[in-house]
Design an enzyme around this catalytic site. Structure first.
Site, PDB file in Angstrom:
ATOM      1  N   GLY A 159       0.830  -1.196   0.000  1.00 45.89           N
ATOM      2  CA  GLY A 159       0.000   0.000   0.000  1.00 45.89           C
ATOM      3  C   GLY A 159       0.863   1.245   0.000  1.00 45.89           C
ATOM      4  O   GLY A 159       1.966   1.250  -0.554  1.00 45.89           O
ATOM      5  N   GLU A 160       0.354   2.308   0.587  1.00 42.36           N
ATOM      6  CA  GLU A 160       1.043   3.613   0.706  1.00 42.36           C
ATOM      7  C   GLU A 160       1.122   4.357  -0.625  1.00 42.36           C
ATOM      8  O   GLU A 160       1.548   5.503  -0.671  1.00 42.36           O
ATOM      9  CB  GLU A 160       2.487   3.475   1.215  1.00 42.36           C
ATOM     10  CG  GLU A 160       2.655   2.749   2.519  1.00 42.36           C
ATOM     11  CD  GLU A 160       4.126   2.676   2.957  1.00 42.36           C
ATOM     12  OE1 GLU A 160       5.016   3.120   2.200  1.00 42.36           O
ATOM     13  OE2 GLU A 160       4.375   2.181   4.063  1.00 42.36           O
TER      14      GLU A 160
END
Lengths: 348, 348
Positions: free
Chosen positions: B313-314
């Site tokens: 993610g991120e």
């Protein structure tokens, strides 16, 4: 690769502020390159230098491609003018572009960005005997080694392989058959795009090339450097030999080499036969649409980073992968550890 | 997308000095973005701006993850300090990083790079009822729209979605089930890494969430904007809603949006339910290891550019894809045509 450095690199990955293994294949790349470099983290693989080795092929006369042979020379002109896809991709990632005439079947004028290192005006027809003499193959290997050395002296910290040579996927298919035991039917593909009839002819040419050179596919790969050199000379191209040398030159300097597509993959098989440890320094930039490429990468134990059905060559797949390789290594330089960042690790 | 522009872009690809189709999936990207932009070639999608939308989740109480909830807040600190993988990848591609608190369960101090746009201190537990009120979902959508608008005003020509929210893959799985009819068993994965027992609990939570909100998977997707908003509020997260708004905001300005992983994919399903045409402006940056992501991308008709088993993610997968998207578009700007370069086309 240095086992202690590999272990250090793996341990460092575990301490970074991300779930274990969350960067997938990129963690392997960062660890492998640390091991190859002999220090963790590996130095940033930047700036990158692309070398496009250009050569012609006697097997063109067999009708294995609808492209006229002079397109090799014309595309060299296009590279030097900055108009090819490789130029666009190189501009995107900040890589330099060097074109190396190792075997184009025409005389080329001096030009900025061109290294004139012609070993021969193309290869002989591999369908009826050796494409190159041993001396020619060795000379082309040296061209690749010297190109790597010169680019690294000029500051390159990552080498990217490129190629141009009408009919060169035929030579690649033959190399892959000889080195991996893959059958001509499995290893031979449509290159830049050929019809069914031409594909059948191309498969037959590969089969005849192996027979004419005493290289019928078996389950046993040719063992050792001498056998590797013999295969390379028998069914390779001058640009394949030069790319094999380029890989050797990069590995000798502990500079990573991003392999482009099936031409590079087949050349890497030759380089690995000459010196198996060079594979540690190689990253498979991409997997091309050419079926033999999969066999080559499997044999080398390399997993491609980009897999988008490209079938262009020139180094385009290698260039696309360069930012991914940089990103993988950069994590080891830049990312905070759980301790340093004050981030709580998961409850196990 | 504009059909005339799409046709122009395809015709332009055919004239470039490369075999037809030789750039595979990247040709489709360049053509799609031209159609979305309304001109061919599409403008270069650079510079890029990453927005990491952070939120917490009431469903964390169900034990769907081994990570403590406070890691959301701690990772926001890590992003703002430049120590996370997203920061390293953003530095590699020259993207700006903006963190948006749309729903973190703690008060955050002002900091450079942080937009304080908290709609709530996390969502309610979706396993027993709606995660958000409709008003909260709409407010979070507006946060995303406004973030897109502000970044584009500041010069961004490509938006990249990012997320941070411990337990947010549970909400994503529920969204994917509700929007695509995929079963909880198929859509639910191990997120950042959970054991078999936790995975079974997570699947059960998703099943209960769908039942509690009247969203049992069927073969029929919820039709229309009102149903889409209801699903988003019922089982989404505040960051999912904000990302859906971010996509809407990018599309409204005809700026391409590179989707990160499964959080973005599930948010894009919501955005597409609200306004189907926004999908034209989306590029699937990567496919994560999370199984529901495949279902989401298939439903959206998007093919991922990077497929390297990332599960972080991120925005990390979106950032990795950015140079590939730039390369695809750059070809249309930079590469010579056969005529202009004096390169002979193949004999057909």
């Amino acid at each position: 690769a240095d086992p202690a450095v590999l272990a250090d690199a793996r341990a460092h990955q575990e301490r970074l502020t991300k779930p274990r293994g969350a960067l997938g294949v990129l963690e392997d790349v960062a660890v492998r390159l640390a091991g190859a470099a002999g220090r963790s983290p590996a130095p940033m693989p930047s700036p990158a230098a692309l070398a496009i080795f250009a050569g012609d092929h006697g097997v063109h006369a067999q009708g294995v491609t609808p492209w006229p042979q002079e397109v090799t020379t014309q595309m060299v002109g296009n590279f030097l003018a900055g108009g090819a896809v490789a130029n666009a991709f190189a501009a995107q990632v900040g890589a330099s572009v060097t074109v190396v005439d190792v075997g184009v079947a025409a005389d080329l004028d001096d030009a900025p960005g061109l290294l004139r290192r012609k070993v021969a005006y193309g290869t002989a027809d591999l369908a009826s005997g050796p494409a190159m003499t041993t001396a020619q193959a060795v000379a082309a290997l040296h061209v690749g080694i010297e190109t790597a050395r010169a680019l690294i002296e000029d500051g390159a910290r990552c080498l990217i392989t490129g190629d141009m040579g009408i009919a060169n996927t035929t030579a690649s298919a033959a190399l892959i058959c000889a080195f991996t035991g893959t059958s001509p039917e499995e290893a031979t593909g449509r290159g830049t795009g050929i019809d069914d009839e031409t594909l059948q002819r191309k498969i037959d040419v590969v089969r005849r090339a192996l027979a004419a050179n005493g290289l019928e596919p078996t389950s046993h790969e040719p063992a050792g450097a001498a056998a590797g050199l013999r295969v390379l000379a028998a069914v390779g191209g001058l640009e394949h030999a030069a790319i094999a040398g380029f890989i050797l030159g990069g590995a000798a300097a502990r500079v990573p080499v991003i392999l482009d597509g099936v031409i590079a993959g087949s050349a890497a098989l030759a380089a690995a036969a000459l010196a198996p440890a060079v594979v540690d320094h190689c990253v498979a930039g991409h997997r091309s649409a050419e079926p033999g490429h999969r066999a080559a990468l499997d044999h080398l134990g390399l997993r491609p980073l980009v897999d988008l059905e490209l079938r262009l060559g020139e180094g385009t797949g290698g260039l696309l992968a360069h930012p991914l390789v940089c990103s993988a290594v950069r994590v080891m330089h830049d990312v905070a550890t759980f301790d340093a960042a004050g981030v709580t690790e998961k409850e196990i």
